[in-house]
Design an enzyme around this catalytic site. Structure first.
Site, PDB file in Angstrom:
ATOM      1  CE  LYS A  78      -3.925   1.983   2.618  1.00 38.68           C
ATOM      2  NZ  LYS A  78      -4.777   1.835   3.825  1.00 38.68           N
ATOM      3  CB  SER A 153      -8.232   3.587   2.750  1.00 39.65           C
ATOM      4  OG  SER A 153      -7.363   3.006   3.708  1.00 39.65           O
ATOM      5  CB  SER A 177      -8.426   0.743   5.680  1.00 39.76           C
ATOM      6  OG  SER A 177      -9.171   1.904   5.470  1.00 39.76           O
TER       7      SER A 177
HETATM    8  N1  GLN Z   1     -13.249   3.972   6.143  1.00 35.94           N
HETATM    9  C1  GLN Z   1     -12.736   4.440   7.406  1.00 35.94           C
HETATM   10  C2  GLN Z   1     -12.405   5.905   7.278  1.00 35.94           C
HETATM   11  O1  GLN Z   1     -12.716   6.450   6.305  1.00 35.94           O
HETATM   12  C3  GLN Z   1     -11.537   3.633   7.804  1.00 35.94           C
HETATM   13  C4  GLN Z   1     -10.326   3.973   7.051  1.00 35.94           C
HETATM   14  C5  GLN Z   1      -9.138   3.181   7.478  1.00 35.94           C
HETATM   15  O2  GLN Z   1      -9.257   2.149   8.135  1.00 35.94           O
HETATM   16  N2  GLN Z   1      -7.980   3.696   7.120  1.00 35.94           N
HETATM   17  O3  GLN Z   1     -11.836   6.499   8.134  1.00 35.94           O
END
Ligand code: GLN
Length: 485
Positions: A78, A153, A177
């Site tokens: 990532k 994400s 995420s």
């Molecule tokens: N979807 C969640 C957010 O927008 C979690 C994102 C994540 O785990 N980085 O914060």
């Protein structure tokens, strides 16, 4: 089966028997990337030359008999993990041309094992999102249905595994995420216990919640990758100095007598019917394997999303203060003075979702509102943690859906941030409590979209979690179905 479709342990066996070299395997994966990346767009940066050099080194290592489980295995990372000499953008304009002078601890560990780093995967900007639609570098598509999001994400990492553009990948999880995109793309995603994996060199979103973890084609691979990623690191004061167990050894396939908690707050009205049915069937299947089901309650679940969006944004507003145009990344041209340079660089460098989070977090931390929002949220966070402490007195693991719906359509939720935030309703509490959790495939909708099952473990009991997930996977074999591209 094509080389690029193999798991870590399958490719490892072939490398060991000299049926294939790492250079050949890496070449096969790059051919796959070339043939389908136009459709999926999993990567922000592909580092072919470096990867082939690493593959050559790995082959030498294998020839000399110095072979580790990841030696010669092509892995996608990532774009939030710093990679020395390779651009690391966090999918943001503000870091568009940032080339880190050092490796994150996780990447350094992969490299020292002889893994091959293929490149950097697409993500929501600064990991803020559930769909990979906020990336500066365009959207990533779900390999199961190109009109749908891959989740987020870590959407690029998930899609790259599901589309066989890598053997395995790594992602990060602040509120879901790793697990939510794993569910959307029909792969395995593990968020380890907070403190198990070093955060050094992982660009911070919300430091008390962020954790890196494996995204793989099966559970055994998740255990193999976690083994390398886990362990104390003097460069991260929150990484915990306790022995790392042998995760692969624990995969016995036996879950007889394992107590599985079903939290009543996670089976709610409004959840997608096919998701609900698949998860209930999975619970029956686990029972069939000898597990014992107990009803439990996590009474403060309803506050989790609100608490998360106060704490995560507060921490983000502080973490992202470092991006000011002075030290690294994007700097606005034509600023009048220093303050103007800061303002313009941030105004031009951050996307709308990141700005929304910085504003929310700054508000929650400002004097006069701090007690009412941030401090209150911290108190409720403790109540959520205590819910799990109580629940785990009655069970060994907790089973829930990973996400309330399968992958949604591209553009479906971008206009309504609140709807987007609700994608993580089942994953967020785990981060607030610092616990480990895994998502693995448990079925498909009538439209052939994958559905994810979440298994939550006790803190630093990632082992039991992996054992339960592995037993389920081996009995049902739903991980074997692949997206046809
Ligand atoms: N979807 C969640 C957010 O927008 C979690 C994102 C994540 O785990 N980085 O914060």
């Amino acid at each position: 089966m094509e080389i690029y479709e193999l798991t870590i342990h399958e490719l490892h066996d072939k490398l060991k028997k000299k049926e294939v070299s790492s250079v050949e395997a890496t070449g096969a994966v790059f051919s796959r990337i070339v043939s389908i990346e136009d459709k999926v767009h999993s990567f922000v940066t592909v580092s072919r030359d470096e990867a082939l050099r690493q593959a050559e080194e790995a082959d030498k290592r294998i020839a000399s008999g110095d072979m580790r489980p990841l030696t010669g295995i092509p892995i996608a990372v990532k774009d939030i993990f710093c990679t020395e000499g390779v651009r690391t953008t966090c999918s943001s304009k503000i870091l568009e041309n940032f080339i880190p002078p050092y490796d994150s601890t996780v990447v350094a560990r992969l490299k020292s094992e002889g893994a091959v780093i293929l490149g950097k995967t697409n993500m929501d900007e600064f990991a803020m999102g559930s769909s990979t639609e906020t990336s500066r570098f365009g959207i990533t598509r779900n390999p199961w249905d190109l009109d749908r999001i891959p989740g987020g994400s870590s959407g690029g990492s998930a899609a790259s595994v599901a589309a066989s553009e890598c053997i395995a990948s790594i992602g990060t999880d602040t509120g879901g995420s790793i697990r939510q995109p794993a569910a959307c793309c029909g792969i395995v995603g593990l968020k380890p216990t907070y403190g198990r994996v070093s955060r050094y060199g992982m660009i911070a979103f919300a430091s008390s919640l962020d954790q890196g973890g494996p995204m793989t084609k099966d559970v055994k691979d998740a255990a193999i990758l976690l083994q390398v990623m886990a362990g104390h690191d003097g460069m991260d004061s929150t990484s915990v100095n306790t022995p790392v167990p042998d995760y692969s050894k624990g995969l016995s396939g036996n879950i007889k007598g394992l107590k599985i908690g079903l939290p009543r707050e996670y089976f709610i009205e409004g959840m997608d019917k096919e998701v609900d049915a698949a998860v209930r069937r999975a619970v029956k299947e686990l029972e069939g394997l000898g597990a014992e089901v107990v009803d439990i309650s996590l009474p403060h679940t309803e506050y989790a999303v609100a608490v998360y969006y106060l704490i995560a944004t507060a921490e983000a507003s502080s973490n992202l203060a470092r991006f000011d145009g002075a030290k690294y990344g994007y700097r606005a041209a034509q600023a009048k003075d220093l303050l103007d340079m800061y303002k313009r660089s941030r105004a031009e460098g951050f996307g709308p979702e990141v700005k929304r989070r910085i504003m929310l977090g700054t508000y929650a931390l400002s004097s006069g509102y701090y007690d009412a929002y941030y401090l209150k949220a911290q108190k409720v966070r403790t109540l959520i943690q205590n819910d799990f402490v109580d629940a785990f007195k009655r069970c060994d693991v907790i089973v829930t859906p990973t996400a309330p719906t399968p992958a949604f359509k591209i553009g479906e939720k971008t206009a309504d941030p609140l709807q987007m935030y609700l994608s993580d309703i089942f994953t967020i509490s785990v981060n607030l409590a610092g616990l480990p959790a895994i998502s693995l495939p448990c079925g498909f909708t009538s439209g052939n979209l994958p559905i994810g099952l979440q298994i939550i473990g006790k803190g630093f009991d990632d082992e039991t979690l992996l054992r339960a997930a592995h037993a389920y996977e081996q009995a049902t074999e739903r991980h074997k179905k692949k997206a046809s591209l």
